[in-house]
Design an enzyme around this catalytic site. Structure first.
Site, PDB file in Angstrom:
ATOM      1  N   ASP A  52      21.325  66.852  72.160  1.00 53.27           N
ATOM      2  CA  ASP A  52      21.335  68.099  72.788  1.00 53.27           C
ATOM      3  C   ASP A  52      20.896  69.211  71.889  1.00 53.27           C
ATOM      4  O   ASP A  52      20.708  70.142  72.414  1.00 53.27           O
ATOM      5  CB  ASP A  52      22.586  68.267  73.768  1.00 53.27           C
ATOM      6  CG  ASP A  52      23.916  68.519  73.001  1.00 53.27           C
ATOM      7  OD1 ASP A  52      23.906  68.446  71.874  1.00 53.27           O
ATOM      8  OD2 ASP A  52      24.784  68.779  73.597  1.00 53.27           O
ATOM      9  N   SER A  53      20.686  68.793  70.755  1.00 55.10           N
ATOM     10  CA  SER A  53      20.124  69.881  69.713  1.00 55.10           C
ATOM     11  C   SER A  53      18.654  70.201  70.243  1.00 55.10           C
ATOM     12  O   SER A  53      18.228  71.177  69.779  1.00 55.10           O
ATOM     13  CB  SER A  53      20.388  69.366  68.401  1.00 55.10           C
ATOM     14  OG  SER A  53      19.843  68.273  68.283  1.00 55.10           O
ATOM     15  N   ASP A  91      22.464  62.144  74.187  1.00 53.18           N
ATOM     16  CA  ASP A  91      23.571  63.077  74.396  1.00 53.18           C
ATOM     17  C   ASP A  91      23.871  63.303  75.765  1.00 53.18           C
ATOM     18  O   ASP A  91      22.802  63.724  76.650  1.00 53.18           O
ATOM     19  CB  ASP A  91      23.258  64.471  73.554  1.00 53.18           C
ATOM     20  CG  ASP A  91      24.224  64.715  72.430  1.00 53.18           C
ATOM     21  OD1 ASP A  91      25.363  64.160  72.433  1.00 53.18           O
ATOM     22  OD2 ASP A  91      23.861  65.345  71.468  1.00 53.18           O
ATOM     23  N   LYS A 121      26.338  59.759  74.309  1.00 53.07           N
ATOM     24  CA  LYS A 121      27.204  60.331  73.239  1.00 53.07           C
ATOM     25  C   LYS A 121      27.856  61.362  73.951  1.00 53.07           C
ATOM     26  O   LYS A 121      27.123  62.210  74.755  1.00 53.07           O
ATOM     27  CB  LYS A 121      26.469  60.793  71.912  1.00 53.07           C
ATOM     28  CG  LYS A 121      27.218  61.505  71.082  1.00 53.07           C
ATOM     29  CD  LYS A 121      27.001  61.685  69.642  1.00 53.07           C
ATOM     30  CE  LYS A 121      25.879  63.117  69.632  1.00 53.07           C
ATOM     31  NZ  LYS A 121      26.395  64.325  69.949  1.00 53.07           N
ATOM     32  N   GLU A 123      30.832  64.664  73.496  1.00 56.60           N
ATOM     33  CA  GLU A 123      31.681  65.485  72.404  1.00 56.60           C
ATOM     34  C   GLU A 123      33.369  65.319  72.800  1.00 56.60           C
ATOM     35  O   GLU A 123      33.764  65.442  74.013  1.00 56.60           O
ATOM     36  CB  GLU A 123      31.372  67.050  72.227  1.00 56.60           C
ATOM     37  CG  GLU A 123      29.748  66.903  71.617  1.00 56.60           C
ATOM     38  CD  GLU A 123      29.225  68.329  71.568  1.00 56.60           C
ATOM     39  OE1 GLU A 123      30.019  69.248  71.728  1.00 56.60           O
ATOM     40  OE2 GLU A 123      28.254  68.334  71.167  1.00 56.60           O
ATOM     41  N   GLU A 191      31.097  65.567  62.630  1.00 54.88           N
ATOM     42  CA  GLU A 191      30.396  66.565  61.841  1.00 54.88           C
ATOM     43  C   GLU A 191      31.184  67.773  61.242  1.00 54.88           C
ATOM     44  O   GLU A 191      32.219  68.283  62.058  1.00 54.88           O
ATOM     45  CB  GLU A 191      29.671  67.288  63.258  1.00 54.88           C
ATOM     46  CG  GLU A 191      28.737  68.253  63.001  1.00 54.88           C
ATOM     47  CD  GLU A 191      27.675  68.839  64.085  1.00 54.88           C
ATOM     48  OE1 GLU A 191      27.488  67.832  65.022  1.00 54.88           O
ATOM     49  OE2 GLU A 191      26.874  69.697  63.952  1.00 54.88           O
TER      50      GLU A 191
HETATM   51  O1  KIV Z   1      22.886  67.210  69.182  1.00 57.04           O
HETATM   52  C1  KIV Z   1      22.639  66.649  68.005  1.00 57.04           C
HETATM   53  O2  KIV Z   1      21.495  66.644  67.361  1.00 57.04           O
HETATM   54  C2  KIV Z   1      23.790  66.242  67.443  1.00 57.04           C
HETATM   55  C3  KIV Z   1      23.748  65.560  65.957  1.00 57.04           C
HETATM   56  C4  KIV Z   1      23.731  66.928  65.064  1.00 57.04           C
HETATM   57  C5  KIV Z   1      24.653  64.682  65.547  1.00 57.04           C
HETATM   58  O3  KIV Z   1      24.888  65.805  67.973  1.00 57.04           O
END
Ligand code: KIV
Length: 274
Positions: A52-53, A91, A121, A123, A191
């Site tokens: 989600d970056s 994510d 994924k 969090e 992280e």
């Molecule tokens: O969203 C993302 O890119 C991440 C990575 C930094 C692990 O969660």
């Protein structure tokens, strides 16, 4: 050049567990689009995270909080189309998994069905997160956990800072990691965690840990692709190493192109039709 041969086999969760058992490091990177996902896959990454970056890197938001399920599905589909070998993880964005396990399941199901990815994924690792991970795993959806700095909680954590430095934070991280493993997660991203703590957690778990800013003694490493190749030029945290300078190269390309258009040397006869 591609490292993929004609008999390329897709990486599975079992392979990732076996990497850990054999002491082979897992190579992971983010990708958000078809073209880069193809480069990352063909260059031999084992895991590709559609993180989600994307909200910060592609859309220019200040955090990952505005990212929607639709964003993740759009980028996830583009990445999935490109990838032949790597294990693709998507994510779950902010509030797509925190409300109820039923809603988490519905949203993760949508992501899996509409992108063709192998896993999601999410969090966090407290008792509440555990219920959500269990619901997904029970439904057959592989889950990668994410502990330490969890960017969706940036406002609670008070910034993008190293986590688990004090005894209480370190204990919480150890407990959360054990809980995620017990709930059935196939791996955990760590992280911005002190290297010693990340090593300890890695030793304690049977599932692989993937570090970002968590030192060398984890089972794999992940970086945000655009940071790693120097496209995100202003971002220079301590944990990052740039393996290319694509930002500088791109600037040079655009500057040279502009000059060639302005002075009339582009297009030349070689780029023109008779
Ligand atoms: O969203 C993302 O890119 C991440 C990575 C930094 C692990 O969660």
């Amino acid at each position: 050049m591609s490292v993929l041969g004609p008999k390329t086999k897709r990486i599975t969760v079992r392979d990732l567990l076996e990497f850990k058992q054999r002491g082979e490091r897992i190579v992971a990177l983010t990708a958000y689009d078809y073209t880069f996902a193809r480069i990352v896959d063909e260059s031999g990454a084992d895991m590709i995270l559609v993180g989600d970056s994307v909200g910060q890197i592609i859309a220019g938001h200040e955090s990952t909080i505005p990212v929607t399920i639709e964003d993740m599905i759009y980028h996830g589909r583009a990445v999935r189309r490109a990838v032949k070998r790597a294990f693709v993880v998507i994510d779950m964005p902010f509030l797509s998994f925190q409300v109820t396990p039923e809603e988490t399941l519905r949203n993760a199901g949508r992501i899996m069905k509409e992108t063709g990815a192998e896993a999601v994924k999410l969090e966090g690792g407290d008792e509440e997160a555990e219920r959500h991970v269990r619901a997904l795993v029970r439904a057959g959806i592989p889950v990668l956990g994410h502990l330490g700095l969890t960017p969706q909680s940036v406002h609670v954590l008070g910034g993008f800072r190293v986590q688990g430095r004090d005894a209480e934070g370190a204990d919480r991280l150890r407990e959360d990691a054990a809980r995620l493993e017990a709930a059935g997660a196939f791996g955990v991203v760590l992280e911005l965690v002190p290297a010693k703590l990340a090593a300890e957690v890695t030793q304690a778990l049977t599932i692989p840990t993937i570090g970002i800013g968590a030192g060398p003694d984890v089972d794999g490493q992940i970086l945000v692709l655009y940071d790693m190749i120097g496209l995100n030029e202003d971002f220079t945290p301590r944990f990052l190493r740039r393996f290319a300078e694509v930002g500088q190269q791109s600037r040079k390309g655009v500057t040279d192109y502009a000059a060639a258009v302005r002075d009339g040397t582009f297009p030349a006869p070689a780029q023109s039709f008779e």
